[in-house]
Design a protein around this motif. Sequence first.
Motif, mmCIF file in Angstrom:
data_model
loop_
_atom_site.group_PDB
_atom_site.id
_atom_site.type_symbol
_atom_site.label_atom_id
_atom_site.label_comp_id
_atom_site.label_asym_id
_atom_site.label_seq_id
_atom_site.Cartn_x
_atom_site.Cartn_y
_atom_site.Cartn_z
ATOM 1 N N VAL A 46 36.153 25.990 49.235
ATOM 2 C CA VAL A 46 35.735 26.903 48.030
ATOM 3 C C VAL A 46 36.054 28.430 48.441
ATOM 4 C CG1 VAL A 46 34.944 28.185 46.403
ATOM 5 C CG2 VAL A 46 35.730 25.828 45.926
ATOM 6 N N ALA A 47 34.415 28.751 49.737
ATOM 7 C CA ALA A 47 34.111 30.046 50.413
ATOM 8 C C ALA A 47 35.668 30.173 51.647
ATOM 9 C CB ALA A 47 32.977 29.624 51.070
ATOM 10 N N ASP A 48 35.933 29.169 52.200
ATOM 11 C CA ASP A 48 36.995 29.577 52.837
ATOM 12 C C ASP A 48 38.313 30.231 52.039
ATOM 13 O OD1 ASP A 48 35.439 28.688 55.045
ATOM 14 O OD2 ASP A 48 36.271 26.332 55.198
ATOM 15 N N ALA A 49 38.775 29.341 51.573
ATOM 16 C CA ALA A 49 39.815 29.714 50.084
ATOM 17 C C ALA A 49 39.550 31.494 49.782
ATOM 18 C CB ALA A 49 40.501 28.816 49.611
ATOM 19 N N LYS A 50 38.125 31.785 49.369
ATOM 20 C CA LYS A 50 38.059 32.351 48.935
ATOM 21 C C LYS A 50 37.979 33.654 49.650
ATOM 22 C CE LYS A 50 34.926 32.777 45.898
ATOM 23 N NZ LYS A 50 33.527 32.437 45.355
ATOM 24 N N LEU A 51 37.682 34.104 51.226
ATOM 25 C CA LEU A 51 37.697 34.486 52.198
ATOM 26 C C LEU A 51 39.105 35.207 52.600
ATOM 27 C CD1 LEU A 51 35.709 36.686 53.636
ATOM 28 C CD2 LEU A 51 35.928 34.498 55.328
ATOM 29 N N PHE A 64 50.393 40.698 52.054
ATOM 30 C CA PHE A 64 50.810 39.694 50.645
ATOM 31 C C PHE A 64 50.623 40.758 49.251
ATOM 32 C CE2 PHE A 64 50.176 35.721 53.337
ATOM 33 C CZ PHE A 64 52.009 35.263 52.958
ATOM 34 N N PRO A 65 51.104 40.862 48.978
ATOM 35 C CA PRO A 65 50.668 41.837 47.263
ATOM 36 C C PRO A 65 49.678 41.139 46.617
ATOM 37 C CG PRO A 65 53.353 41.568 47.617
ATOM 38 C CD PRO A 65 52.437 40.706 48.549
ATOM 39 N N ALA A 66 49.100 42.082 46.212
ATOM 40 C CA ALA A 66 47.553 41.107 45.280
ATOM 41 C C ALA A 66 48.182 40.504 44.521
ATOM 42 C CB ALA A 66 46.856 41.875 44.993
ATOM 43 N N ASP A 67 49.034 40.563 44.065
ATOM 44 C CA ASP A 67 49.614 39.462 42.840
ATOM 45 C C ASP A 67 50.184 38.589 42.855
ATOM 46 O OD1 ASP A 67 51.739 41.325 43.264
ATOM 47 O OD2 ASP A 67 52.532 41.540 41.077
ATOM 48 N N GLN A 68 50.171 38.863 43.835
ATOM 49 C CA GLN A 68 51.326 37.281 44.590
ATOM 50 C C GLN A 68 50.921 36.756 45.526
ATOM 51 O OE1 GLN A 68 54.816 37.229 44.335
ATOM 52 N NE2 GLN A 68 53.930 37.803 42.469
ATOM 53 N N VAL A 69 49.203 36.969 45.520
ATOM 54 C CA VAL A 69 48.495 35.575 46.531
ATOM 55 C C VAL A 69 47.605 35.230 45.397
ATOM 56 C CG1 VAL A 69 46.345 35.476 47.799
ATOM 57 C CG2 VAL A 69 47.506 37.443 48.257
ATOM 58 N N ARG A 70 47.886 33.462 44.825
ATOM 59 C CA ARG A 70 47.613 32.942 44.043
ATOM 60 C C ARG A 70 46.429 31.843 44.266
ATOM 61 N NH1 ARG A 70 52.175 30.078 40.204
ATOM 62 N NH2 ARG A 70 52.390 31.882 39.091
ATOM 63 N N LEU A 71 45.257 31.651 44.032
ATOM 64 C CA LEU A 71 44.025 31.106 44.891
ATOM 65 C C LEU A 71 43.213 29.982 44.055
ATOM 66 C CD1 LEU A 71 41.691 30.842 46.617
ATOM 67 C CD2 LEU A 71 40.326 32.994 45.046
ATOM 68 N N LEU A 72 43.547 28.559 43.626
ATOM 69 C CA LEU A 72 43.511 27.224 43.545
ATOM 70 C C LEU A 72 41.677 27.013 43.821
ATOM 71 C CD1 LEU A 72 46.473 25.701 42.772
ATOM 72 C CD2 LEU A 72 45.846 27.480 41.533
ATOM 73 N N THR A 73 40.634 27.573 42.869
ATOM 74 C CA THR A 73 39.551 26.718 43.478
ATOM 75 C C THR A 73 39.187 25.568 42.479
ATOM 76 O OG1 THR A 73 38.194 28.557 43.337
ATOM 77 C CG2 THR A 73 39.393 28.230 45.303
ATOM 78 N N ASP A 74 37.519 25.208 42.954
ATOM 79 C CA ASP A 74 36.344 24.635 41.542
ATOM 80 C C ASP A 74 36.240 25.990 40.858
ATOM 81 O OD1 ASP A 74 37.114 22.252 42.571
ATOM 82 O OD2 ASP A 74 35.336 23.377 44.146
ATOM 83 N N GLU A 75 36.269 27.367 40.977
ATOM 84 C CA GLU A 75 35.473 27.668 40.265
ATOM 85 C C GLU A 75 36.859 28.818 39.352
ATOM 86 O OE1 GLU A 75 34.068 30.851 43.315
ATOM 87 O OE2 GLU A 75 31.939 29.096 43.573
#
Length: 143
Positions: A46-51, A64-75
């Motif tokens: 999760v930390a790696d993905a968030k970073l 990438f434009p900020a609105d075009q980065v999707r983050l899926l994590t446990d949090e």
Amino acid sequence: MRHACVAIIACLLAISAAAAEPKGRALIIGVNDYVDPDITDLRYSVADAKLLAKLLADPARGIFPADQVRLLTDESPEGMKPERLPILQGLEWLTQAGPDEAILLYFSGHGMLDDKGRQYLVSRDARMASPAATAVSITLVNE
């Protein structure tokens, strides 16, 4: 493996410096906590993905434009957790990119093979006993 990821990211950032405007989509997935007790939890996915998501969406350095980065994590909120359905929806979203857009899929979590040698990304809600029905097939990712 981290060195390879860092090298790839450095190359992407160097390429983006020459681009006039960021274009593209990124689906970033990190899974630490698995529902199935037969799947060992992880500590740093999760930390790696968030970073990575933060770096890719950074207006000063990102590609990438900020609105075009999707983050899926446990949090993430419900519906955006790294479970099979949101991952599949995210893959579909990537396929909707235009021909001049870059796409990036990053998965930090477990992978597995079934008894026939088929490969899977292990989503948060995957079951070790039935990967074909509960995990994300690499064959599907490659389509």
